[in-house]
Every structure is written in C-alpha cells, then in structure tokens.
Write a protein that holds these residues in place. Structure first.
Motif, PDB file in Angstrom:
ATOM      1  N   ALA A  55      -1.491  17.647  28.840  1.00  0.00           N
ATOM      2  CA  ALA A  55      -0.196  17.537  29.521  1.00  0.00           C
ATOM      3  C   ALA A  55      -0.120  18.428  30.755  1.00  0.00           C
ATOM      4  CB  ALA A  55       0.939  17.870  28.551  1.00  0.00           C
ATOM      5  N   LEU A  56      -0.795  19.581  30.723  1.00  0.00           N
ATOM      6  CA  LEU A  56      -0.781  20.466  31.899  1.00  0.00           C
ATOM      7  C   LEU A  56      -1.379  19.785  33.125  1.00  0.00           C
ATOM      8  CD1 LEU A  56      -1.879  23.903  30.388  1.00  0.00           C
ATOM      9  CD2 LEU A  56       0.400  23.237  31.175  1.00  0.00           C
ATOM     10  N   TRP A  57      -2.287  18.839  32.903  1.00  0.00           N
ATOM     11  CA  TRP A  57      -2.935  18.125  34.003  1.00  0.00           C
ATOM     12  C   TRP A  57      -2.382  16.712  34.161  1.00  0.00           C
ATOM     13  CZ3 TRP A  57      -5.101  22.444  32.257  1.00  0.00           C
ATOM     14  CH2 TRP A  57      -5.810  23.239  33.155  1.00  0.00           C
ATOM     15  N   GLY A  58      -1.304  16.406  33.460  1.00  0.00           N
ATOM     16  CA  GLY A  58      -0.705  15.080  33.579  1.00  0.00           C
ATOM     17  C   GLY A  58      -1.563  13.973  32.997  1.00  0.00           C
ATOM     18  N   ARG A  59      -2.398  14.313  32.028  1.00  0.00           N
ATOM     19  CA  ARG A  59      -3.288  13.325  31.400  1.00  0.00           C
ATOM     20  C   ARG A  59      -2.616  12.740  30.159  1.00  0.00           C
ATOM     21  NH1 ARG A  59      -8.603  13.439  32.335  1.00  0.00           N
ATOM     22  NH2 ARG A  59      -8.341  11.287  31.679  1.00  0.00           N
ATOM     23  N   PRO A  60      -2.984  11.525  29.788  1.00  0.00           N
ATOM     24  CA  PRO A  60      -2.399  10.926  28.575  1.00  0.00           C
ATOM     25  C   PRO A  60      -2.856  11.662  27.324  1.00  0.00           C
ATOM     26  CG  PRO A  60      -4.112   9.506  29.494  1.00  0.00           C
ATOM     27  CD  PRO A  60      -3.903  10.625  30.474  1.00  0.00           C
ATOM     28  N   PRO A  61      -2.014  11.686  26.301  1.00  0.00           N
ATOM     29  CA  PRO A  61      -2.363  12.399  25.070  1.00  0.00           C
ATOM     30  C   PRO A  61      -3.381  11.622  24.239  1.00  0.00           C
ATOM     31  CG  PRO A  61      -0.279  11.294  24.801  1.00  0.00           C
ATOM     32  CD  PRO A  61      -0.684  11.102  26.248  1.00  0.00           C
ATOM     33  N   ILE A  62      -3.991  12.334  23.313  1.00  0.00           N
ATOM     34  CA  ILE A  62      -4.840  11.705  22.308  1.00  0.00           C
ATOM     35  C   ILE A  62      -3.913  10.977  21.349  1.00  0.00           C
ATOM     36  CG2 ILE A  62      -6.418  12.144  20.390  1.00  0.00           C
ATOM     37  CD1 ILE A  62      -7.225  14.743  21.919  1.00  0.00           C
ATOM     38  N   ASP A 119      -6.753  31.565  20.475  1.00  0.00           N
ATOM     39  CA  ASP A 119      -6.892  32.030  21.854  1.00  0.00           C
ATOM     40  C   ASP A 119      -6.269  31.041  22.838  1.00  0.00           C
ATOM     41  OD1 ASP A 119      -8.157  34.360  21.053  1.00  0.00           O
ATOM     42  OD2 ASP A 119     -10.178  33.549  21.319  1.00  0.00           O
ATOM     43  N   TRP A 120      -6.428  29.734  22.577  1.00  0.00           N
ATOM     44  CA  TRP A 120      -5.764  28.741  23.426  1.00  0.00           C
ATOM     45  C   TRP A 120      -4.246  28.913  23.348  1.00  0.00           C
ATOM     46  CZ3 TRP A 120      -7.627  26.523  27.365  1.00  0.00           C
ATOM     47  CH2 TRP A 120      -8.949  26.093  27.418  1.00  0.00           C
ATOM     48  N   ARG A 121      -3.736  29.189  22.139  1.00  0.00           N
ATOM     49  CA  ARG A 121      -2.286  29.363  21.973  1.00  0.00           C
ATOM     50  C   ARG A 121      -1.795  30.525  22.820  1.00  0.00           C
ATOM     51  NH1 ARG A 121       1.291  26.825  22.394  1.00  0.00           N
ATOM     52  NH2 ARG A 121       0.238  25.322  21.115  1.00  0.00           N
ATOM     53  N   VAL A 122      -2.560  31.637  22.842  1.00  0.00           N
ATOM     54  CA  VAL A 122      -2.185  32.794  23.663  1.00  0.00           C
ATOM     55  C   VAL A 122      -2.120  32.391  25.138  1.00  0.00           C
ATOM     56  CG1 VAL A 122      -2.982  35.058  24.499  1.00  0.00           C
ATOM     57  CG2 VAL A 122      -3.045  34.542  22.057  1.00  0.00           C
ATOM     58  N   GLY A 165     -13.922  23.248  10.343  1.00  0.00           N
ATOM     59  CA  GLY A 165     -13.456  23.456   8.983  1.00  0.00           C
ATOM     60  C   GLY A 165     -11.962  23.452   8.786  1.00  0.00           C
ATOM     61  N   ARG A 166     -11.207  22.980   9.734  1.00  0.00           N
ATOM     62  CA  ARG A 166      -9.755  22.982   9.602  1.00  0.00           C
ATOM     63  C   ARG A 166      -9.230  21.547   9.724  1.00  0.00           C
ATOM     64  NH1 ARG A 166     -10.334  27.946   9.531  1.00  0.00           N
ATOM     65  NH2 ARG A 166      -9.751  29.660  10.798  1.00  0.00           N
ATOM     66  N   ASP A 167      -7.994  21.373   9.336  1.00  0.00           N
ATOM     67  CA  ASP A 167      -7.320  20.098   9.517  1.00  0.00           C
ATOM     68  C   ASP A 167      -7.295  19.782  11.010  1.00  0.00           C
ATOM     69  OD1 ASP A 167      -5.545  17.990   9.739  1.00  0.00           O
ATOM     70  OD2 ASP A 167      -4.010  18.883   8.477  1.00  0.00           O
ATOM     71  N   PRO A 168      -7.787  18.613  11.430  1.00  0.00           N
ATOM     72  CA  PRO A 168      -7.878  18.319  12.862  1.00  0.00           C
ATOM     73  C   PRO A 168      -6.545  18.038  13.550  1.00  0.00           C
ATOM     74  CG  PRO A 168      -8.630  16.440  11.575  1.00  0.00           C
ATOM     75  CD  PRO A 168      -8.385  17.560  10.605  1.00  0.00           C
ATOM     76  N   LEU A 169      -5.494  17.708  12.815  1.00  0.00           N
ATOM     77  CA  LEU A 169      -4.244  17.333  13.465  1.00  0.00           C
ATOM     78  C   LEU A 169      -3.632  18.440  14.327  1.00  0.00           C
ATOM     79  CD1 LEU A 169      -2.586  14.986  10.846  1.00  0.00           C
ATOM     80  CD2 LEU A 169      -3.886  14.403  12.899  1.00  0.00           C
ATOM     81  N   PRO A 170      -3.575  19.695  13.869  1.00  0.00           N
ATOM     82  CA  PRO A 170      -3.055  20.730  14.762  1.00  0.00           C
ATOM     83  C   PRO A 170      -3.927  20.912  16.010  1.00  0.00           C
ATOM     84  CG  PRO A 170      -3.017  21.515  12.505  1.00  0.00           C
ATOM     85  CD  PRO A 170      -3.779  20.219  12.504  1.00  0.00           C
ATOM     86  N   THR A 171      -5.234  20.707  15.859  1.00  0.00           N
ATOM     87  CA  THR A 171      -6.136  20.833  17.001  1.00  0.00           C
ATOM     88  C   THR A 171      -5.860  19.731  18.012  1.00  0.00           C
ATOM     89  OG1 THR A 171      -7.803  21.841  15.582  1.00  0.00           O
ATOM     90  CG2 THR A 171      -8.556  20.991  17.684  1.00  0.00           C
ATOM     91  N   VAL A 172      -5.582  18.534  17.541  1.00  0.00           N
ATOM     92  CA  VAL A 172      -5.241  17.433  18.443  1.00  0.00           C
ATOM     93  C   VAL A 172      -3.945  17.763  19.184  1.00  0.00           C
ATOM     94  CG1 VAL A 172      -4.552  15.000  18.556  1.00  0.00           C
ATOM     95  CG2 VAL A 172      -6.493  15.674  17.147  1.00  0.00           C
ATOM     96  N   GLY A 173      -2.980  18.359  18.491  1.00  0.00           N
ATOM     97  CA  GLY A 173      -1.731  18.763  19.145  1.00  0.00           C
ATOM     98  C   GLY A 173      -1.979  19.770  20.253  1.00  0.00           C
ATOM     99  N   LEU A 174      -2.862  20.710  19.999  1.00  0.00           N
ATOM    100  CA  LEU A 174      -3.226  21.710  21.004  1.00  0.00           C
ATOM    101  C   LEU A 174      -3.911  21.041  22.191  1.00  0.00           C
ATOM    102  CD1 LEU A 174      -3.222  24.801  21.466  1.00  0.00           C
ATOM    103  CD2 LEU A 174      -5.462  24.848  20.381  1.00  0.00           C
ATOM    104  N   ALA A 175      -4.833  20.125  21.908  1.00  0.00           N
ATOM    105  CA  ALA A 175      -5.519  19.394  22.972  1.00  0.00           C
ATOM    106  C   ALA A 175      -4.510  18.608  23.811  1.00  0.00           C
ATOM    107  CB  ALA A 175      -6.567  18.456  22.382  1.00  0.00           C
ATOM    108  N   ASN A 176      -3.509  18.026  23.165  1.00  0.00           N
ATOM    109  CA  ASN A 176      -2.493  17.276  23.903  1.00  0.00           C
ATOM    110  C   ASN A 176      -1.678  18.178  24.822  1.00  0.00           C
ATOM    111  OD1 ASN A 176      -3.221  14.748  23.030  1.00  0.00           O
ATOM    112  ND2 ASN A 176      -1.782  14.744  21.313  1.00  0.00           N
TER     113      ASN A 176
END
Length: 149
Positions: free
Chosen positions: A86-93, A48-51, A71-82
């Motif tokens: 970025a939309l708010w100009g915040r530093p990435p994880i 839903d975030w991707r949409v 229950g999923r690999d956290p790395l793609p979730t971290v990419g989504l969070a980043n």
C-alpha cells in the motif's frame, strides 16, 4: 544466531549498501535502517517491519522487500506485506480459502511444513514483495507479488 543485537551506525552514510537482510532480533534499533538511503532490497522479520511501519521509516528507495517469518501462521505476514504494498500504491495480496485434500506437498525451499489447518498444510518459505511496478522479483516479470523461494 546469538549474542546481543547490533546497531547500524557504523554503516549509515556509507555509499553503496543496496541490500540488507537481518534475522529477527538481530538489530538493536530497526529505525536506523532509515539512514541507509540507497537500499533497494530489505528483508526483516515481522516485528522489525512493524517498527519501521509504525515509525514511518520504511525506506522509499526500496524496489523489493522480504518478510522472514518461518514457522508462523502466514495470514498476519500477508497483512504486513499488504501494508508495504500500500505504501507504493500496489494492489494487495488476495487471500483465498482452499478446502480439501491437496495430497502430498513438496516444499521447494527445503523447509518442512510449519502451519497446519485441518487437512490443509501451508508452508510459507519467504514472502517477497515487489514494491515497484517496473521491478520484478522473478515469476512473470511483471512486478507482481511472489511467494516462495
């Protein structure tokens, strides 16, 4: 969870909805979230975030966001969070590789480990992202990203 996904049309335009948390697959069209103009916190699954990201429909009123992805690999979730940060100009994880035996782990959120890699087990309970510098989701109060319950 069960049944058909539902739409948000009945609540679009109502004054006051500030928080929405929807389990993955429960929304018929996540883009309807754009009509909830007063949202401050939004928690969705990665799809839903991707949409919302692809449609440019992430509400700009948000102060914080949650990504529900048990229950999923956290790395793609971290990419989504980043991407959200970025939309708010915040530093990435920042991603760090850790090798070695960490010994027995405790899971404060009560969920069992879901992702194992070698002898390192990672439990990602929730990922909360503070989008504005002046809004903290706990922790150090400085509005930094927080992972965990």
């Amino acid at each position: 969870m069960g049944g058909a996904p539902f739409g948000l049309a009945p609540v679009v335009g109502l004054p006051g909805p500030r928080t929405l948390s929807a389990h993955p697959g429960t929304l018929a069209d996540p883009r309807e979230i754009a009509g909830l103009t007063g949202l401050e916190f939004l928690e969705l699954g990665p799809a839903d975030w991707r949409v919302l990201l692809d449609a440019g429909a992430v509400p700009r009123s948000l102060l914080a966001a949650g990504i529900e992805d048990y229950g999923r690999d956290p790395l793609p979730t971290v990419g989504l969070a980043n991407e959200l940060l970025a939309l708010w100009g915040r530093p990435p994880i920042i991603r760090r590789a850790v090798k070695g035996d960490l010994g027995p782990l405790e899971y404060p959120c009560g969920h069992a480990p879901r992702h194992a890699s070698g002898n390192l087990t990672v439990a990602l309970c929730h990922q909360f992202v503070s989008l504005r510098k002046d809004f903290g989701m706990g922790g150090d109060g400085a509005g930094r990203t927080r992972i965990g319950d």
